[in-house]
Design a protein around this motif. Structure first.
Motif: not given
Lengths: 114, 114
Positions: B45-54
């Motif tokens: 896992f590197i990153f997750q974004y939801y609704e443009k927020e990290e």
């Protein structure tokens, strides 16, 4: 710290027989466990999942068993077909707990021999 | 329905350069995650974004950054490339961040750093 372990790098099975892929985990906080299949040059494809409150989930030829006391799950494929030859990844999921990433094992390469 | 699409499919860069990888999620999916897969390992896992927020960041150096756009597509940027950054970079999208919604992966971008 490897939270999800797939201790068998490879497995060979005759067509028509059962394939059993194993996965062990150390983190008791996983809400779900997922199995993905990966062909070369493609991304992982979701196969089947199981909630941590269940002990079995079945979808066609694929069944996943969860033994929480042993922290062990297994994927059964019956009957195995040549098209099942791929790398299979087990993953632990804590997204319900707000902790977002899937944690993957290293994978097991399944070869189904015709 | 179109799946997760990633571009480019392959990329060759030299050490010290910068790279931008792109991802378009499945229509209706607002959550996008990035994973790195090196040979013989499961996706990390590197990153997750939801609704443009990290919403989450894995154990990767600050050379790695990402963003999500209003149309839910996403970019992963890696600066000052090292040989060890050579890997398959996978983008995944899903419905709400809960565990009942499996991640759906694209076919990845194969990055080679020379």
């Amino acid at each position: 710290d490897q939270q999800v372990k797939q201790n068998s790098p490879s497995l060979s099975v005759q067509e028509g027989r059962i394939s059993i892929l194993n996965c062990d985990y150390t983190n008791s906080m996983f809400d779900y466990f997922l199995w993905y299949k990966k062909y070369p040059a493609e991304g992982p494809t979701f196969l089947i999942s199981i909630s941590s409150i269940k002990d079995k989930n079945e979808d066609g030829r694929f069944t996943v068993f969860l033994n929480k006391s042993a922290k062990h799950l297994s994927l059964h494929i019956v009957p195995s077909q040549p098209g099942d030859s791929a790398v299979y990844f087990c993953a632990g999921d804590r997204r319900n707990s707000g902790n977002t990433p899937l944690v993957f094992g290293k994978g097991t390469r399944l070869s189904v021999i015709a | 329905d179109a799946g997760v699409t990633q571009s480019p499919t392959h990329l060759i860069k030299t050490r010290g350069q910068q790279v931008t990888l792109r991802c378009s999620p499945i229509s209706g999916h607002k959550s996008v995650s990035w994973y790195q897969q090196v040979l013989g390992q499961g996706p990390q896992f590197i990153f997750q974004y939801y609704e443009k927020e990290e919403r989450g960041r894995g154990n990767f150096p600050d050379r790695f950054s990402a963003r999500q756009f209003p149309n839910y597509s996403s970019e992963l940027n890696v600066n000052a490339l090292l040989l060890g950054d050579s890997a398959l970079y996978l983008c995944a999208s899903s419905l709400p961040t809960g565990g009942k919604s499996p991640l759906h992966f694209g076919n990845g971008t194969r990055l080679t750093v020379t």
